[in-house]
Design a protein around this motif. Structure first.
Motif, PDB file in Angstrom:
ATOM      1  N   ASN A 174      57.362   9.214 -18.740  1.00 37.78           N
ATOM      2  CA  ASN A 174      57.611   8.487 -20.203  1.00 37.78           C
ATOM      3  C   ASN A 174      58.917   9.368 -20.517  1.00 37.78           C
ATOM      4  O   ASN A 174      58.997   9.494 -21.776  1.00 37.78           O
ATOM      5  CB  ASN A 174      56.637   8.248 -20.969  1.00 37.78           C
ATOM      6  N   ASP A 175      59.976   9.748 -19.722  1.00 38.23           N
ATOM      7  CA  ASP A 175      61.043  10.499 -20.039  1.00 38.23           C
ATOM      8  C   ASP A 175      62.260   9.762 -20.767  1.00 38.23           C
ATOM      9  O   ASP A 175      62.943  10.445 -21.399  1.00 38.23           O
ATOM     10  CB  ASP A 175      61.260  11.395 -18.803  1.00 38.23           C
ATOM     11  N   ASN A 176      62.421   8.434 -20.195  1.00 41.52           N
ATOM     12  CA  ASN A 176      63.563   7.891 -20.520  1.00 41.52           C
ATOM     13  C   ASN A 176      63.218   6.272 -20.448  1.00 41.52           C
ATOM     14  O   ASN A 176      62.304   6.047 -20.056  1.00 41.52           O
ATOM     15  CB  ASN A 176      64.628   8.267 -19.499  1.00 41.52           C
ATOM     16  N   PHE A 177      64.112   5.535 -20.986  1.00 38.55           N
ATOM     17  CA  PHE A 177      63.972   4.287 -20.985  1.00 38.55           C
ATOM     18  C   PHE A 177      64.888   3.717 -19.768  1.00 38.55           C
ATOM     19  O   PHE A 177      65.536   4.526 -19.006  1.00 38.55           O
ATOM     20  CB  PHE A 177      64.730   3.625 -22.100  1.00 38.55           C
TER      21      PHE A 177
ATOM     22  N   LYS B  76      61.715  -0.568 -21.206  1.00 33.00           N
ATOM     23  CA  LYS B  76      60.350   0.292 -21.028  1.00 33.00           C
ATOM     24  C   LYS B  76      60.735   1.562 -20.864  1.00 33.00           C
ATOM     25  O   LYS B  76      61.692   1.890 -20.348  1.00 33.00           O
ATOM     26  CB  LYS B  76      59.649  -0.439 -19.853  1.00 33.00           C
ATOM     27  N   LEU B  77      59.896   2.318 -20.814  1.00 30.12           N
ATOM     28  CA  LEU B  77      59.849   3.783 -20.456  1.00 30.12           C
ATOM     29  C   LEU B  77      59.539   4.197 -19.207  1.00 30.12           C
ATOM     30  O   LEU B  77      58.832   3.223 -18.302  1.00 30.12           O
ATOM     31  CB  LEU B  77      58.713   4.445 -21.572  1.00 30.12           C
ATOM     32  N   THR B  78      60.473   4.865 -18.571  1.00 31.32           N
ATOM     33  CA  THR B  78      60.253   5.194 -17.272  1.00 31.32           C
ATOM     34  C   THR B  78      59.928   6.679 -16.898  1.00 31.32           C
ATOM     35  O   THR B  78      60.043   7.653 -17.927  1.00 31.32           O
ATOM     36  CB  THR B  78      61.566   4.832 -16.616  1.00 31.32           C
ATOM     37  N   ASP B  79      59.430   7.183 -15.535  1.00 31.63           N
ATOM     38  CA  ASP B  79      59.366   8.273 -15.339  1.00 31.63           C
ATOM     39  C   ASP B  79      60.644   8.903 -14.631  1.00 31.63           C
ATOM     40  O   ASP B  79      61.334   8.069 -13.869  1.00 31.63           O
ATOM     41  CB  ASP B  79      58.192   8.468 -14.253  1.00 31.63           C
TER      42      ASP B  79
END
Length: 187
Positions: free
Chosen positions: A167-170, A176-179
């Motif tokens: 959940n580091d960035n959009f 959505k949040l992405t890795d």
């Protein structure tokens, strides 16, 4: 040494490619066409390209890249096929910290050239340049965990996956949040 005093070539060469700084009139039109042709793939990974830019916006982006090149803040190179002189994509050394010294590498390729090893070849050249010419002690690659093509380049070039930031960035579209996968190569 002050980075402004570094001699930096405006062109690098590989077996099949020429990497050159974006400083020629008309570069904006060539890059714009590649963005337009590749917009569906680019918009999956780059927030910058959620909407196709205009030729003028691309020209401004490239001129700013050239200014940053001269200021030694980042080094963006346009990638051209040696035989046909067709534009293939871009790669850059950015997020430079001259005190350590370290940086990150970024890249994107025109969709029609994807899958031929061009980007791996270009990034290999730029990474070797950064490690040997600038004596960077660390070069990183950050990419979304689901961007398998970008991850494959890092892995082919011997970068080590240091970890995945959850959940580091959009996502590029902001929905959505992405890795984020963090890779590095050190000297």
């Amino acid at each position: 040494m002050n980075p402004l005093l570094l001699d930096v070539p405006l062109e690098l060469e590989t077996e099949r490619l020429i990497l050159r700084a974006p400083l020629q009139a008309g570069d904006g039109e060539v890059v714009y066409q590649a963005i337009e042709d590749s917009i569906y793939e680019l918009k999956s990974w780059l927030s910058l390209f959620q909407e196709p830019p205009t030729v003028e916006e691309v020209e401004i982006m490239l001129r700013n890249a050239h200014i940053n090149f001269l200021k030694r803040e980042s080094f963006r190179f346009l990638i051209f096929d040696k035989g046909s002189n067709e534009f293939i994509g871009t790669t850059s050394l950015h997020e430079i910290d001259w005190d350590i010294p370290k940086c990150e590498v970024g890249y994107w390729i025109s969709t029609k050239y994807s899958g031929n090893g061009y980007m791996t070849e270009a990034v290999r050249e730029l990474v070797n340049f950064g490690l040997n010419h600038f004596k960077f002690r660390r070069i990183g690659i950050r990419c979304e965990s689901t961007n398998l093509k970008s991850r494959a380049i890092a892995e082919k070039l011997g970068f080590v996956l240091e970890g995945t930031l959850r959940n580091d960035n959009f996502s590029a579209d902001g929905n959505k949040l992405t890795d984020t996968c963090v890779y590095s190569i050190i000297k």
